[in-house]
Write a protein that holds these residues in place. Structure first.
Motif, PDB file in Angstrom:
ATOM      1  N   ILE A   1       6.373  12.391  -0.522  1.00  0.00           N
ATOM      2  CA  ILE A   1       6.642  13.456  -0.070  1.00  0.00           C
ATOM      3  C   ILE A   1       5.065  14.594   0.220  1.00  0.00           C
ATOM      4  O   ILE A   1       5.426  15.311   1.140  1.00  0.00           O
ATOM      5  N   LEU A   2       4.376  13.940  -0.813  1.00  0.00           N
ATOM      6  CA  LEU A   2       3.090  14.437  -0.975  1.00  0.00           C
ATOM      7  C   LEU A   2       2.247  14.163   0.855  1.00  0.00           C
ATOM      8  O   LEU A   2       1.325  14.633   1.112  1.00  0.00           O
ATOM      9  N   GLU A   3       2.838  12.663   0.842  1.00  0.00           N
ATOM     10  CA  GLU A   3       1.219  12.123   1.279  1.00  0.00           C
ATOM     11  C   GLU A   3       1.715  12.298   3.083  1.00  0.00           C
ATOM     12  O   GLU A   3       0.523  12.137   3.760  1.00  0.00           O
ATOM     13  N   PRO A   4       3.234  12.060   3.286  1.00  0.00           N
ATOM     14  CA  PRO A   4       3.001  12.373   4.832  1.00  0.00           C
ATOM     15  C   PRO A   4       2.915  14.094   4.668  1.00  0.00           C
ATOM     16  O   PRO A   4       2.912  14.199   5.869  1.00  0.00           O
ATOM     17  N   ALA A   5       2.768  15.105   3.641  1.00  0.00           N
ATOM     18  CA  ALA A   5       1.757  16.770   3.714  1.00  0.00           C
ATOM     19  C   ALA A   5       0.712  16.817   4.097  1.00  0.00           C
ATOM     20  O   ALA A   5      -0.377  17.776   3.926  1.00  0.00           O
TER      21      ALA A   5
ATOM     22  N   THR B   1      12.636  19.019  -7.411  1.00  0.00           N
ATOM     23  CA  THR B   1      12.974  19.479  -6.533  1.00  0.00           C
ATOM     24  C   THR B   1      13.147  20.468  -5.729  1.00  0.00           C
ATOM     25  O   THR B   1      13.564  21.002  -4.745  1.00  0.00           O
ATOM     26  N   GLU B   2      11.764  21.199  -6.134  1.00  0.00           N
ATOM     27  CA  GLU B   2      11.463  22.192  -5.947  1.00  0.00           C
ATOM     28  C   GLU B   2       9.851  21.953  -5.138  1.00  0.00           C
ATOM     29  O   GLU B   2       8.979  22.582  -4.406  1.00  0.00           O
ATOM     30  N   LEU B   3       9.871  20.231  -5.021  1.00  0.00           N
ATOM     31  CA  LEU B   3       8.455  20.620  -4.300  1.00  0.00           C
ATOM     32  C   LEU B   3       8.248  20.590  -3.044  1.00  0.00           C
ATOM     33  O   LEU B   3       6.795  20.753  -2.106  1.00  0.00           O
ATOM     34  N   ARG B   4       9.286  20.348  -2.674  1.00  0.00           N
ATOM     35  CA  ARG B   4       8.962  20.376  -0.766  1.00  0.00           C
ATOM     36  C   ARG B   4       8.775  21.597  -0.499  1.00  0.00           C
ATOM     37  O   ARG B   4       8.166  22.069   0.260  1.00  0.00           O
TER      38      ARG B   4
ATOM     39  N   GLY C   1       1.024  -1.048  -0.165  1.00  0.00           N
ATOM     40  CA  GLY C   1      -0.243  -0.021   0.197  1.00  0.00           C
ATOM     41  C   GLY C   1       0.881   1.208   0.261  1.00  0.00           C
ATOM     42  O   GLY C   1       0.400   2.705  -0.342  1.00  0.00           O
ATOM     43  N   ARG C   2       2.231   1.213  -0.574  1.00  0.00           N
ATOM     44  CA  ARG C   2       3.311   2.499   0.166  1.00  0.00           C
ATOM     45  C   ARG C   2       2.771   3.109  -1.385  1.00  0.00           C
ATOM     46  O   ARG C   2       3.043   4.477  -1.127  1.00  0.00           O
TER      47      ARG C   2
END
Length: 304
Positions: A272-276, A238-241, A196-197
């Motif tokens: 990066i997105l899902e923990p956010a 590289t800019e996503l965070r 499910g990751r």
């Protein structure tokens, strides 16, 4: 002599037809396949030669002869300089039998890219949704496709699961493979899907996406400009965070459909997105797979 509606002879597990002392094998017969269990012709030289020996063994000594193995239909052929190979079942066969499965696409090279001459390949793997059991694979590309399909065929015959591919101890040196062999890499991706990751979306969905669906391409801008999904927005990985608030505002709670060239960077973007707090799916195999899927008319779904 008993035959099916297409005229193929029906045989038992020792090659016997419905007539006494008449045996058959090869292109003239149907056999129960090893993945789906359906009876169909398997017109391949390897299974035919092995069946012929076992039939001869049975004729000579019925008590000790082994039954004919169920073929998994491993095959290969060349188109120009390219190789096409497959083993096990394809999606059409799995769909026809109502088997629940997942498919993944990868685009590795045959050896380390830091050495000259590395050739790309496309690999597609199917495995059971419930337990990850291997069901089939197809490959296309230059050097090394034959090796990978043969390894998967062996694993399939042995009853391994897709995550078991991670632990196969395969020969490595830079002229022959990567430290993570393409077969090992398939195992990593499959494990991520099964636990499910990694949530995937597929090339066949592209033409039917709702225009309101947020599609985010995480490649560098020059790669994005070379060809991307229609309606996609570009935010380089590289800019996503630093641009998460922009993504939240744009998506407004909707699931983000991620894309890139092969799926690898989109996977990192998902992490990066899902923990956010932003739900995301990764395009299996990336734009490379989309281009192959819509090869006859890529302009229908891609802005080139």
């Amino acid at each position: 002599m008993r035959a099916d509606e297409r005229g193929y002879l029906e045989i038992d597990q020792h090659g016997r037809t419905s007539l006494p002392d008449v045996f058959a094998c090869g292109d003239a017969v149907t056999q129960q396949t090893g993945v789906t269990g359906i009876a169909r012709p398997v017109a391949l030289a390897g299974p035919t030669n092995r069946a012929a020996r076992l039939i001869a063994d049975f004729i000579a000594d019925p008590k000790s002869a082994r039954p004919l193995p169920k073929p998994i239909s491993t095959s290969i052929f060349r188109v120009g300089r390219m190789t096409v190979a497959q083993t096990g079942a394809n999606r059409a066969e799995l769909d026809a039998q109502g088997i629940a499965y997942r498919t993944i696409h990868t685009h590795p090279t045959d050896h380390g890219t830091f050495l000259p001459g590395a050739q790309p390949m496309q690999l597609m793997l199917h495995f059971a949704t419930a337990d990850g059991k291997l069901l089939g694979a197809q490959g296309f590309g230059g050097n090394g496709v034959d090796k990978r399909i043969d390894v998967i065929a062996t694993a399939l015959k042995a009853g391994l699961t897709a995550p078991d591919l991670i632990d196969l101890d395969l020969a490595y040196a830079p002229p022959y493979s990567a430290a993570k062999d393409p077969v090992n890499f398939l195992g990593y991706v499959a494990e991520n899907v099964l636990c499910g990751r990694l949530r995937l979306w597929y090339a066949e969905e592209v033409a039917h996406l709702d225009p309101a669906t947020p599609v985010l391409d995480v490649r560098p801008i020059p790669e994005f400009n070379a060809g991307h999904l229609k309606g996609a927005r570009c935010i380089p990985l590289t800019e996503l965070r630093s641009r998460l608030d922009e993504v939240r505002t744009w998506t407004d709670g909707k699931t983000v459909y991620l894309s890139d060239d092969t799926g690898a960077n989109a996977w990192m973007a998902q992490r990066i997105l899902e923990p956010a707090g932003i739900n995301a799916k990764v395009l299996s195999g990336g734009v490379n797979t989309v281009f192959a899927y819509y090869f006859d008319n890529p302009g229908a779904v891609l802005e080139m």
